[in-house]
Write a protein that holds these residues in place. Structure first.
Motif, PDB file in Angstrom:
ATOM      1  N   MET A   1      16.812   2.145  10.683  1.00  0.00           N
ATOM      2  CA  MET A   1      16.943   2.634  12.055  1.00  0.00           C
ATOM      3  C   MET A   1      17.980   1.761  12.746  1.00  0.00           C
ATOM      4  O   MET A   1      17.685   0.611  13.080  1.00  0.00           O
ATOM      5  N   ASN A   2      19.171   2.273  12.909  1.00  0.00           N
ATOM      6  CA  ASN A   2      20.267   1.503  13.487  1.00  0.00           C
ATOM      7  C   ASN A   2      20.418   0.192  12.719  1.00  0.00           C
ATOM      8  O   ASN A   2      20.748   0.200  11.566  1.00  0.00           O
ATOM      9  N   LEU A   3      20.126  -0.934  13.339  1.00  0.00           N
ATOM     10  CA  LEU A   3      20.266  -2.234  12.681  1.00  0.00           C
ATOM     11  C   LEU A   3      18.951  -2.758  12.126  1.00  0.00           C
ATOM     12  O   LEU A   3      18.909  -3.832  11.539  1.00  0.00           O
ATOM     13  N   CYS A   4      17.881  -2.038  12.309  1.00  0.00           N
ATOM     14  CA  CYS A   4      16.566  -2.453  11.814  1.00  0.00           C
ATOM     15  C   CYS A   4      16.324  -1.822  10.450  1.00  0.00           C
ATOM     16  O   CYS A   4      16.291  -0.613  10.315  1.00  0.00           O
ATOM     17  N   VAL A   5      16.170  -2.671   9.437  1.00  0.00           N
ATOM     18  CA  VAL A   5      15.926  -2.196   8.079  1.00  0.00           C
ATOM     19  C   VAL A   5      14.502  -2.555   7.693  1.00  0.00           C
ATOM     20  O   VAL A   5      14.098  -3.709   7.806  1.00  0.00           O
ATOM     21  N   LEU A   6      13.749  -1.574   7.264  1.00  0.00           N
ATOM     22  CA  LEU A   6      12.408  -1.795   6.740  1.00  0.00           C
ATOM     23  C   LEU A   6      12.476  -1.523   5.249  1.00  0.00           C
ATOM     24  O   LEU A   6      12.734  -0.398   4.816  1.00  0.00           O
ATOM     25  N   TYR A   7      12.308  -2.580   4.460  1.00  0.00           N
ATOM     26  CA  TYR A   7      12.529  -2.515   3.018  1.00  0.00           C
ATOM     27  C   TYR A   7      11.585  -1.568   2.300  1.00  0.00           C
ATOM     28  O   TYR A   7      10.406  -1.486   2.623  1.00  0.00           O
ATOM     29  N   ASP A   8      12.138  -0.927   1.281  1.00  0.00           N
ATOM     30  CA  ASP A   8      11.326  -0.140   0.359  1.00  0.00           C
ATOM     31  C   ASP A   8      10.858  -1.077  -0.752  1.00  0.00           C
ATOM     32  O   ASP A   8      11.290  -2.227  -0.845  1.00  0.00           O
ATOM     33  N   THR A   9       9.976  -0.598  -1.617  1.00  0.00           N
ATOM     34  CA  THR A   9       9.375  -1.453  -2.644  1.00  0.00           C
ATOM     35  C   THR A   9      10.409  -2.023  -3.608  1.00  0.00           C
ATOM     36  O   THR A   9      10.329  -3.200  -3.976  1.00  0.00           O
ATOM     37  N   SER A  10      11.400  -1.246  -4.007  1.00  0.00           N
ATOM     38  CA  SER A  10      12.395  -1.774  -4.948  1.00  0.00           C
ATOM     39  C   SER A  10      13.284  -2.836  -4.296  1.00  0.00           C
ATOM     40  O   SER A  10      13.678  -3.803  -4.949  1.00  0.00           O
ATOM     41  N   THR A  11      13.592  -2.687  -3.008  1.00  0.00           N
ATOM     42  CA  THR A  11      14.404  -3.684  -2.315  1.00  0.00           C
ATOM     43  C   THR A  11      13.630  -4.976  -2.116  1.00  0.00           C
ATOM     44  O   THR A  11      14.208  -6.064  -2.162  1.00  0.00           O
ATOM     45  N   ILE A  12      12.327  -4.878  -1.907  1.00  0.00           N
ATOM     46  CA  ILE A  12      11.507  -6.084  -1.790  1.00  0.00           C
ATOM     47  C   ILE A  12      11.616  -6.889  -3.081  1.00  0.00           C
ATOM     48  O   ILE A  12      11.872  -8.103  -3.055  1.00  0.00           O
TER      49      ILE A  12
ATOM     50  N   LYS B   1       1.854  -2.291   4.350  1.00  0.00           N
ATOM     51  CA  LYS B   1       1.349  -1.381   3.301  1.00  0.00           C
ATOM     52  C   LYS B   1       1.159   0.014   3.889  1.00  0.00           C
ATOM     53  O   LYS B   1       1.502   1.015   3.264  1.00  0.00           O
ATOM     54  N   GLU B   2       0.619   0.065   5.087  1.00  0.00           N
ATOM     55  CA  GLU B   2       0.410   1.355   5.763  1.00  0.00           C
ATOM     56  C   GLU B   2       1.752   2.054   5.963  1.00  0.00           C
ATOM     57  O   GLU B   2       1.881   3.250   5.724  1.00  0.00           O
ATOM     58  N   PHE B   3       2.749   1.291   6.375  1.00  0.00           N
ATOM     59  CA  PHE B   3       4.089   1.849   6.542  1.00  0.00           C
ATOM     60  C   PHE B   3       4.629   2.371   5.212  1.00  0.00           C
ATOM     61  O   PHE B   3       5.161   3.476   5.145  1.00  0.00           O
ATOM     62  N   LEU B   4       4.518   1.566   4.143  1.00  0.00           N
ATOM     63  CA  LEU B   4       5.037   1.976   2.829  1.00  0.00           C
ATOM     64  C   LEU B   4       4.365   3.242   2.326  1.00  0.00           C
ATOM     65  O   LEU B   4       4.993   4.065   1.662  1.00  0.00           O
ATOM     66  N   ARG B   5       3.086   3.423   2.663  1.00  0.00           N
ATOM     67  CA  ARG B   5       2.391   4.646   2.251  1.00  0.00           C
ATOM     68  C   ARG B   5       2.857   5.852   3.066  1.00  0.00           C
ATOM     69  O   ARG B   5       2.670   6.994   2.665  1.00  0.00           O
ATOM     70  N   TYR B   6       3.477   5.583   4.230  1.00  0.00           N
ATOM     71  CA  TYR B   6       4.049   6.662   5.040  1.00  0.00           C
ATOM     72  C   TYR B   6       5.495   6.954   4.623  1.00  0.00           C
ATOM     73  O   TYR B   6       5.882   8.102   4.428  1.00  0.00           O
ATOM     74  N   ALA B   7       6.290   5.895   4.504  1.00  0.00           N
ATOM     75  CA  ALA B   7       7.699   6.023   4.113  1.00  0.00           C
ATOM     76  C   ALA B   7       8.088   4.759   3.360  1.00  0.00           C
ATOM     77  O   ALA B   7       7.931   3.665   3.883  1.00  0.00           O
ATOM     78  N   ASN B   8       8.567   4.918   2.160  1.00  0.00           N
ATOM     79  CA  ASN B   8       8.931   3.776   1.326  1.00  0.00           C
ATOM     80  C   ASN B   8      10.320   3.272   1.714  1.00  0.00           C
ATOM     81  O   ASN B   8      11.274   3.362   0.966  1.00  0.00           O
ATOM     82  N   GLY B   9      10.413   2.755   2.939  1.00  0.00           N
ATOM     83  CA  GLY B   9      11.649   2.188   3.465  1.00  0.00           C
ATOM     84  C   GLY B   9      12.411   3.158   4.348  1.00  0.00           C
ATOM     85  O   GLY B   9      12.439   4.357   4.093  1.00  0.00           O
ATOM     86  N   ILE B  10      12.979   2.600   5.432  1.00  0.00           N
ATOM     87  CA  ILE B  10      13.826   3.372   6.348  1.00  0.00           C
ATOM     88  C   ILE B  10      14.878   2.440   6.942  1.00  0.00           C
ATOM     89  O   ILE B  10      14.741   1.223   6.885  1.00  0.00           O
TER      90      ILE B  10
ATOM     91  N   ASP C   1      10.459   8.935   0.427  1.00  0.00           N
ATOM     92  CA  ASP C   1       9.117   9.421   0.117  1.00  0.00           C
ATOM     93  C   ASP C   1       8.139   8.243   0.135  1.00  0.00           C
ATOM     94  O   ASP C   1       8.533   7.099  -0.112  1.00  0.00           O
ATOM     95  N   PRO C   2       6.873   8.495   0.394  1.00  0.00           N
ATOM     96  CA  PRO C   2       5.884   7.418   0.451  1.00  0.00           C
ATOM     97  C   PRO C   2       5.767   6.658  -0.872  1.00  0.00           C
ATOM     98  O   PRO C   2       5.957   7.223  -1.946  1.00  0.00           O
ATOM     99  N   ALA C   3       5.455   5.375  -0.758  1.00  0.00           N
ATOM    100  CA  ALA C   3       5.172   4.567  -1.950  1.00  0.00           C
ATOM    101  C   ALA C   3       3.745   4.872  -2.396  1.00  0.00           C
ATOM    102  O   ALA C   3       2.877   5.174  -1.573  1.00  0.00           O
ATOM    103  N   THR C   4       3.514   4.780  -3.677  1.00  0.00           N
ATOM    104  CA  THR C   4       2.154   4.968  -4.190  1.00  0.00           C
ATOM    105  C   THR C   4       1.412   3.640  -4.145  1.00  0.00           C
ATOM    106  O   THR C   4       2.025   2.575  -3.999  1.00  0.00           O
ATOM    107  N   LYS C   5       0.116   3.717  -4.291  1.00  0.00           N
ATOM    108  CA  LYS C   5      -0.702   2.509  -4.356  1.00  0.00           C
ATOM    109  C   LYS C   5      -0.226   1.625  -5.511  1.00  0.00           C
ATOM    110  O   LYS C   5      -0.143   0.402  -5.377  1.00  0.00           O
ATOM    111  N   GLU C   6       0.130   2.252  -6.614  1.00  0.00           N
ATOM    112  CA  GLU C   6       0.611   1.518  -7.789  1.00  0.00           C
ATOM    113  C   GLU C   6       1.937   0.817  -7.510  1.00  0.00           C
ATOM    114  O   GLU C   6       2.158  -0.311  -7.962  1.00  0.00           O
ATOM    115  N   ASP C   7       2.830   1.477  -6.757  1.00  0.00           N
ATOM    116  CA  ASP C   7       4.107   0.853  -6.376  1.00  0.00           C
ATOM    117  C   ASP C   7       3.862  -0.429  -5.589  1.00  0.00           C
ATOM    118  O   ASP C   7       4.478  -1.464  -5.845  1.00  0.00           O
ATOM    119  N   ILE C   8       2.971  -0.343  -4.622  1.00  0.00           N
ATOM    120  CA  ILE C   8       2.673  -1.489  -3.756  1.00  0.00           C
ATOM    121  C   ILE C   8       2.021  -2.610  -4.556  1.00  0.00           C
ATOM    122  O   ILE C   8       2.385  -3.787  -4.415  1.00  0.00           O
TER     123      ILE C   8
END
Length: 92
Positions: free
Chosen positions: A70-81, A59-68, A36-43
């Motif tokens: 894709m195969n070997l590409c990991v885009l961190y969510d706020t808690s993983t950061i 930030k734009e990505f996090l507001r769309y999806a809070n981490g995903i 689910d998207p990250a909130t402004k407060e999360d960021i």
């Protein structure tokens, strides 16, 4: 940690042909299961916690999806950061 985050951002921007000043088209991400998207407060909490500014495109990505994954590409969510930052700080 910041270097890993930057590498993820670079990979993300390459995948989506991001151009400064233009909005990213997220339509082609619909087939990927995402958090689910990250909130402004999360960021803001992450930025305060790591004492860094998250780049605008990520930030734009996090507001769309809070981490995903894709195969070997990991885009961190706020808690993983935060978790990665804390692990990195502990190891120094």
């Amino acid at each position: 940690m910041i270097a890993r985050l930057r590498r993820s951002i670079i990979k993300y921007t390459q995948i989506h042909n991001y151009q400064e000043g233009k909005s990213v088209n997220y339509n082609n991400l619909d087939y990927i299961q995402k958090n689910d998207p990250a909130t402004k407060e999360d960021i803001e909490f992450v930025e305060k916690h790591i004492n860094e500014t998250i780049p605008k495109v990520y930030k734009e990505f996090l507001r769309y999806a809070n981490g995903i994954v894709m195969n070997l590409c990991v885009l961190y969510d706020t808690s993983t950061i935060i978790e990665s930052y804390e692990c990195n700080e502990f190891s120094i």
